[in-house]
Design an enzyme around this catalytic site. Structure first.
Site, PDB file in Angstrom:
ATOM      1  N   CYS A   1       0.756  -1.144   0.128  1.00  0.00           N
ATOM      2  CA  CYS A   1      -0.095   0.058   0.062  1.00  0.00           C
ATOM      3  C   CYS A   1       0.834   1.205   0.198  1.00  0.00           C
ATOM      4  O   CYS A   1       0.486   2.327  -0.277  1.00  0.00           O
ATOM      5  CB  CYS A   1      -0.896  -0.154   1.271  1.00  0.00           C
ATOM      6  SG  CYS A   1      -0.127   0.564   2.774  1.00  0.00           S
TER       7      CYS A   1
ATOM      8  N   CYS B   1      -4.388   6.676   6.280  1.00  0.00           N
ATOM      9  CA  CYS B   1      -3.034   7.165   6.892  1.00  0.00           C
ATOM     10  C   CYS B   1      -3.313   7.476   8.197  1.00  0.00           C
ATOM     11  O   CYS B   1      -2.204   7.216   8.950  1.00  0.00           O
ATOM     12  CB  CYS B   1      -2.581   8.495   5.980  1.00  0.00           C
ATOM     13  SG  CYS B   1      -2.181   8.140   4.229  1.00  0.00           S
TER      14      CYS B   1
ATOM     15  N   CYS C   1       3.173   9.075   1.757  1.00  0.00           N
ATOM     16  CA  CYS C   1       2.949  10.312   1.327  1.00  0.00           C
ATOM     17  C   CYS C   1       2.805  11.376   2.224  1.00  0.00           C
ATOM     18  O   CYS C   1       3.017  11.336   3.394  1.00  0.00           O
ATOM     19  CB  CYS C   1       1.338  10.100   0.658  1.00  0.00           C
ATOM     20  SG  CYS C   1       0.121   9.766   1.992  1.00  0.00           S
TER      21      CYS C   1
ATOM     22  N   ASP D   1       2.700   2.870   2.539  1.00  0.00           N
ATOM     23  CA  ASP D   1       2.830   3.505   3.946  1.00  0.00           C
ATOM     24  C   ASP D   1       3.557   2.567   4.982  1.00  0.00           C
ATOM     25  O   ASP D   1       3.138   1.503   5.124  1.00  0.00           O
ATOM     26  CB  ASP D   1       1.595   3.888   4.393  1.00  0.00           C
ATOM     27  CG  ASP D   1       1.073   4.940   3.571  1.00  0.00           C
ATOM     28  OD1 ASP D   1       1.878   5.884   3.199  1.00  0.00           O
ATOM     29  OD2 ASP D   1      -0.116   5.264   3.468  1.00  0.00           O
TER      30      ASP D   1
END
Lengths: 133, 389
Positions: A42, A111, A67, A44
């Site tokens: 993904c 996130c 990100c 992260d």
């Protein structure tokens, strides 16, 4: 032509501010708890370190591959936990982190979930370690 | 603040001469090209003149050019049009794993409706293997679609050779040439292709207009029903200003192509070399030499693409990434994964695409700023262990 001044149409000013000047970046020497979350698929990966004294989180640090939202939520969650008791820290939700950043785009809410998860794991790690002591 | 646009593969600014050519067709030349009166006939004359310019750029006859609303529409038209026209002869389509979504998603759509699709793999540089193409062909194969050059990694495919294989087996061949027409010489007879997708806004034409080249004799079902426009193949009142602009962009591209290609290649190679020299743990994605003159795609290990993009944007530099974080689907680029890149590297990808306004100073500016950004992000990255080789 009308131009938005920066990337605020994507992220809030607060997200961009934390993204540009993230707080508490780095590893910690002999942390009391470590939380490691995420996977490369993904995109992260987050590591969160805490230092605890008398049931209070006195320091927190992070390292994140991700990100803008992932970096900003990492920075924010480390700010939020400092000075909190373990019990208070466990109550910090991903929603609270997102709200503290004046919101995240819906697609980026995962996130903040990652940040919450990293914190929970760091605390669990601390609790497991202190039991062994 | 200085603003440097290095995302020409996404879209290009409309050339001032293109805009100038378009403007009268919004006002005085507003007629409907299907009308019999002089207003209509003037507009019809304008689109036919544009059709000739588009045809000339790709070595086609003008009645083999059908105007569409975009490159994506041209891809949809080509693939669905041939599939529906030939479904009684066979239901097998061959394409590649690195096509644009306009092709891949159209093929997936057809798979749900009983067609079989082979998605050819590519090598580490993104090249399709000719032997694999031959092996994939069955008696049921009705269409082969392979892009001319990849939009993300810039690799140029051996279209002429693949088209020859298709021709030997009398299979219709389509190429998505959205990234090459207007930038590299494309000649439909030399390449021996039956169908070619083209988009105007990728080479300084306006958005909202594209074309499908259809070789005479190719069986294809009309894309839209409801009128006799485009010889009944694509009903809709034509976008006259857009088409006129498209024609002008083709004319300009033909005049400037050779020189511009060399200039961009020099800048591209300077940017690639500069990045590889200044930053460690970086590699180039796509073919080292057989690539688009304006494409630079690199993976900056241990840092995530969107966070690089944001930092670049804060410094006025516009680029693009194949990281999931920048997309709405949360999946890394299918193209980079098809090269065999690990997920981390796909998330670390960064694409610069150069264009007519790019200067050597712009390249120097990127080379000055990018290492600082990477350094800052790597200091935050749990994947980066300094000293590791």
């Amino acid at each position: 032509m009308k131009r938005t001044k920066d990337l605020r149409s994507l992220y809030s000013e607060k997200v961009m501010e934390h993204f540009q000047n993230p707080r508490n970046v780095g590893e910690m020497e002999s942390p009391d708890g470590i939380g490691h979350v995420g996977n490369p698929v993904c995109g992260d990966i987050m590591e969160l370190y805490i230092k605890v004294k008398d049931d209070i989180i006195i320091d927190a640090k992070f390292k994140t591959f991700g990100c803008g939202a992932a970096i900003a939520t990492s920075s924010m969650v480390t700010e939020m936990v400092k000075g909190k008791t373990i019990e208070q820290a466990l109550k910090i939700s991903n929603k609270a982190v997102a709200e503290a950043l004046d919101g995240l785009p819906p697609i980026k809410m995962h996130c903040s979930a990652l940040a919450e998860e990293a914190l929970k794991l760091a605390i669990e790690d601390y609790l497991a370690k202190s039991k062994r002591k | 603040m200085r603003r440097i646009y290095l995302d020409y593969a996404a879209t290009t600014p409309t050339h001032p001469l293109v805009l100038k050519a378009m403007l009268p067709w919004f006002t005085d030349g507003f007629g409907n090209p299907s009308s019999i009166h002089s207003f209509g006939q003037e507009a019809k004359g304008a689109i036919e003149e544009a059709r000739e310019k588009v045809a000339r750029l790709v070595g086609a006859k003008s009645d083999e050019i059908v105007f569409t609303g975009s490159g994506t529409e041209a891809d949809n038209f080509a693939i669905k049009g041939v599939a529906y026209a030939k479904e009684h002869e066979g239901k097998h389509i061959i394409t590649t794993a690195i096509e644009h979504h306009a092709v891949i998603e159209t093929c997936k759509f057809l798979e749900k409706r009983g067609f079989k699709v082979t998605y050819l793999s590519v090598d580490r540089d993104g090249l399709v293997d000719l032997g694999e193409v031959k092996k994939a062909i069955t008696d049921e194969t009705i269409l082969i679609s392979v892009m001319h050059a990849n939009n993300e990694i810039g690799t140029i495919e051996p279209i002429q050779e693949i088209a020859r294989i298709a021709k030997d087996r009398e299979i219709c061949f389509h190429t998505d040439a959205v990234q090459t027409v207007g930038h590299l010489p494309v000649d439909v007879d030399e390449l021996k292709v039956d169908l070619v997708s083209i988009s105007a806004h990728k080479f300084c034409g306006p958005k909202g207009v594209g074309a499908l080249y259809i070789r005479k004799g190719t069986r294809i079902v009309p894309f839209m029903n409801g009128g006799e426009q485009e010889h009944g193949r694509r009903a809709s009142t034509q976008n006259v200003p857009g088409i006129v602009g498209f024609g002008k962009a083709c004319q300009l591209a033909q005049e400037e192509m050779g020189q511009e290609k060399e200039r961009l290649e020099t800048l591209r190679d300077k940017l690639i070399k500069g990045i590889l020299n200044r930053i460690d743990h970086v590699h180039l994605n796509g073919h080292p030499t057989q690539r688009l003159p304006n494409n630079v795609n690199i993976s900056l290990e241990f840092v995530e693409g969107e966070s690089i993009l944001l930092n670049l944007d804060l410094m006025g530099i516009a680029a693009s990434t194949g990281s999931a974080c920048s997309s709405s689907v949360l999946e890394a680029s299918h193209v980079l994964l098809a090269l065999g890149l690990p997920h981390e590297s796909a998330h670390s990808s960064l694409r610069f695409s150069l264009g007519q306004e790019t200067t050597e100073k712009d390249v120097d500016y990127v080379l000055e700023k990018l290492p600082q950004i990477v350094k800052k992000l790597r200091a935050m990255s749990p994947l980066y262990k300094p000293g590791r080789k």
